[in-house]
Each structure stands twice: as structure tokens, then as C-alpha cells.
Design a protein around this motif. Structure first.
Motif: not given
Length: 127
Positions: A28, A30-32, A53-54, A100-101
Motif C-alpha cells: 500500500t 500511501d502507507d510508506y 507520505s502523510s 513504513a510510515s
């Protein structure tokens, strides 16, 4: 299967430009957070840039700030590194990596922060 595939490297004269791409799949996006690293012969792998990413905030190594720009196209799960005013010292294999974010921004350039790595693309800058 997780994949990070870099492209866009090549041979360029000093002062020239290249745009590297990092296409991600198998996780995914957006999660990284995504980082760009490089490794020259005989040297350690070093962080070049990183995008969070956030909020899309970007960080740069002092050696690349003002010359390199990182950007992300979340719809394409692809991160770009626009490199301008290239110098012979920029010659290296360039890697993208996914962590991983949130990757702790204070330590964004530390390789242990990243879970997945691409195979690298060669950038050679001639003088």
C-alpha cells in the motif's frame, strides 16, 4: 510481491539533468515513505532525499539541496527524483527504498529505516 523499480539513469555531462523514477507495487503505497539513496564505488550508501507520505514534505541531503527535487504521484505509485546541475561527484548507483510510515524524519537517511529496496539505476556524470 513487493517491487521497487528504478529507471531513468544514464550518462550525462556535468551541468546536465536526469529524472529518476521509482515505480512501486505489491504494497500500500500511501502507507510508506520513500527515500532515494546512492552508492558510489568504495563508499557507503548515503541518503539523497526522502518524501513523507502523510503530507508530501521532502527532505534533502545538504549535498543535493537546491539541485534535486523529489516528488510523488500517488495515483501511479511512483516517486521521482529530478536532478539538475549534476556534478561528477553525483556519479553513483541510485536506489529507492520504502519505509513504513512514519520514517522518523530525523533519521530519514539511515538505511535501517527502510523495509524494501529497488535494484538501483546507474547515474554517471562526466566532467
Amino acid at each position: 510481491e513487493v517491487q521497487l523499480v528504478e529507471s531513468g539513469g544514464g550518462l550525462v555531462q556535468a551541468g546536465g539533468s536526469l529524472r529518476l523514477s521509482c515505480a512501486a507495487s505489491g504494497f500500500t503505497f500511501d502507507d510508506y515513505d520513500i527515500g532515494w539513496f546512492r552508492q558510489a564505488p568504495g563508499k557507503e550508501r548515503e541518503g539523497v532525499s526522502y518524501i513523507r507520505s502523510s503530507d508530501g514534505r521532502a527532505y534533502y541531503a545538504s549535498s543535493t539541496k537546491g539541485r534535486f527535487t523529489i516528488s510523488s504521484d500517488n495515483a501511479k505509485s511512483t516517486v521521482y527524483l529530478q536532478m539538475n546541475s549534476l556534478e561528477p561527484e553525483d556519479t553513483a548507483v541510485y536506489y529507492c527504498a520504502a519505509g513504513a510510515s512514519p520514517v522518523l524524519y530525523e533519521w530519514w537517511s539511515q538505511t535501517y529505516q527502510y523495509d524494501y529496496w529497488g535494484q538501483g539505476t546507474q547515474v554517471t556524470v562526466s566532467s
